[in-house]
Scaffold this motif. Structure first.
Motif, short mmCIF file in Angstrom:
data_model
loop_
_atom_site.label_atom_id
_atom_site.label_comp_id
_atom_site.label_asym_id
_atom_site.label_seq_id
_atom_site.Cartn_x
_atom_site.Cartn_y
_atom_site.Cartn_z
N TRP A 29 0.86 -1.18 0.00
CA TRP A 29 0.00 0.00 0.00
C TRP A 29 0.90 1.23 0.00
O TRP A 29 1.94 1.26 0.66
CB TRP A 29 -0.87 0.06 1.26
CG TRP A 29 -1.77 -1.10 1.43
CD1 TRP A 29 -3.05 -1.20 0.98
CD2 TRP A 29 -1.47 -2.34 2.07
NE1 TRP A 29 -3.57 -2.43 1.33
CE2 TRP A 29 -2.62 -3.15 2.00
CE3 TRP A 29 -0.35 -2.84 2.72
CZ2 TRP A 29 -2.67 -4.42 2.54
CZ3 TRP A 29 -0.40 -4.12 3.25
CH2 TRP A 29 -1.55 -4.89 3.15
N VAL A 30 0.51 2.26 -0.73
CA VAL A 30 1.27 3.50 -0.81
C VAL A 30 0.33 4.64 -0.42
O VAL A 30 -0.76 4.75 -0.96
CB VAL A 30 1.84 3.74 -2.23
CG1 VAL A 30 2.60 5.04 -2.30
CG2 VAL A 30 2.71 2.56 -2.66
N THR A 31 0.77 5.48 0.54
CA THR A 31 -0.07 6.55 1.06
C THR A 31 0.75 7.83 1.18
O THR A 31 1.88 7.80 1.66
CB THR A 31 -0.59 6.19 2.47
OG1 THR A 31 -1.17 4.88 2.44
CG2 THR A 31 -1.61 7.18 2.95
N ASN A 62 3.62 0.57 2.86
CA ASN A 62 3.33 -0.56 3.73
C ASN A 62 3.48 -1.82 2.90
O ASN A 62 2.77 -1.99 1.91
CB ASN A 62 1.91 -0.46 4.30
CG ASN A 62 1.84 0.46 5.47
OD1 ASN A 62 2.27 0.10 6.55
ND2 ASN A 62 1.34 1.66 5.24
N LEU A 63 4.39 -2.67 3.31
CA LEU A 63 4.70 -3.88 2.55
C LEU A 63 4.50 -5.11 3.42
O LEU A 63 4.91 -5.11 4.58
CB LEU A 63 6.15 -3.84 2.07
CG LEU A 63 6.64 -2.53 1.45
CD1 LEU A 63 8.14 -2.53 1.34
CD2 LEU A 63 6.00 -2.33 0.11
N MET A 64 3.91 -6.14 2.87
CA MET A 64 3.79 -7.42 3.55
C MET A 64 4.79 -8.38 2.90
O MET A 64 4.76 -8.56 1.68
CB MET A 64 2.37 -7.97 3.43
CG MET A 64 1.32 -7.03 4.01
SD MET A 64 1.60 -6.57 5.73
CE MET A 64 1.20 -8.09 6.53
N VAL A 65 5.68 -8.95 3.72
CA VAL A 65 6.79 -9.74 3.21
C VAL A 65 6.96 -11.01 4.06
O VAL A 65 6.84 -10.95 5.28
CB VAL A 65 8.10 -8.92 3.25
CG1 VAL A 65 9.27 -9.69 2.71
CG2 VAL A 65 7.94 -7.61 2.52
N ASP A 66 7.25 -12.12 3.42
CA ASP A 66 7.56 -13.35 4.15
C ASP A 66 8.85 -13.16 4.94
O ASP A 66 9.79 -12.50 4.47
CB ASP A 66 7.70 -14.54 3.20
CG ASP A 66 6.36 -15.01 2.67
OD1 ASP A 66 5.36 -14.89 3.41
OD2 ASP A 66 6.30 -15.48 1.51
N ASP A 67 8.91 -13.76 6.12
CA ASP A 67 10.04 -13.57 7.04
C ASP A 67 11.43 -13.71 6.41
O ASP A 67 12.29 -12.87 6.63
CB ASP A 67 9.92 -14.51 8.23
CG ASP A 67 8.79 -14.12 9.17
OD1 ASP A 67 8.20 -13.03 8.99
OD2 ASP A 67 8.50 -14.90 10.09
N PRO A 68 11.69 -14.76 5.61
CA PRO A 68 13.05 -14.92 5.09
C PRO A 68 13.49 -13.83 4.11
O PRO A 68 14.67 -13.67 3.85
CB PRO A 68 13.01 -16.27 4.36
CG PRO A 68 11.74 -16.93 4.76
CD PRO A 68 10.82 -15.87 5.24
#
Length: 107
Positions: A29-31, A62-68
């Motif tokens: 998401w970009v705000t 806002n970025l959603m990223v896998d842990d590794p």
């Protein structure tokens, strides 16, 4: 899963987004936001603009990223967004828990 919140200068957003184009992101998401940090003593240069209230324009990613993959994504943002000057922004890494879409929807 982690949430990466990066607040960057507006003129760097396109470069950051280009650097993240092939990044392993689950969602983004970009705000447009306004804020004040340590650079508040430099606000005099903005007194004739709409930001004269004491807030400077920034963009929040806002970025959603896998842990590794978190370190890889953070490094890409730093490489592109860091100018070495005051007000470059902040990067926060927060834990994120996915909620089942069926639970979040209304019946």
């Amino acid at each position: 899963m982690k949430q990466i919140v990066a607040v960057v200068k507006p003129f760097l957003v396109e470069r950051v987004l280009e650097a993240l184009r092939r990044a392993p992101l689950e969602a983004m998401w970009v705000t447009e936001v306004k804020g004040v940090g340590k650079q508040k003593s430099y606000l005099d240069q903005y007194t004739d603009s709409e930001y004269s209230e004491g807030f400077l324009p920034k963009v929040e990613l806002n970025l959603m990223v896998d842990d590794p993959r978190v370190d890889e994504v953070v490094e890409r943002i730093i490489e592109v967004a860091r100018t070495g000057r005051m007000g470059d922004g902040k990067i926060l890494v927060l834990p994120a828990t996915a909620v089942d879409a069926a639970l979040a929807s209304e019946d």
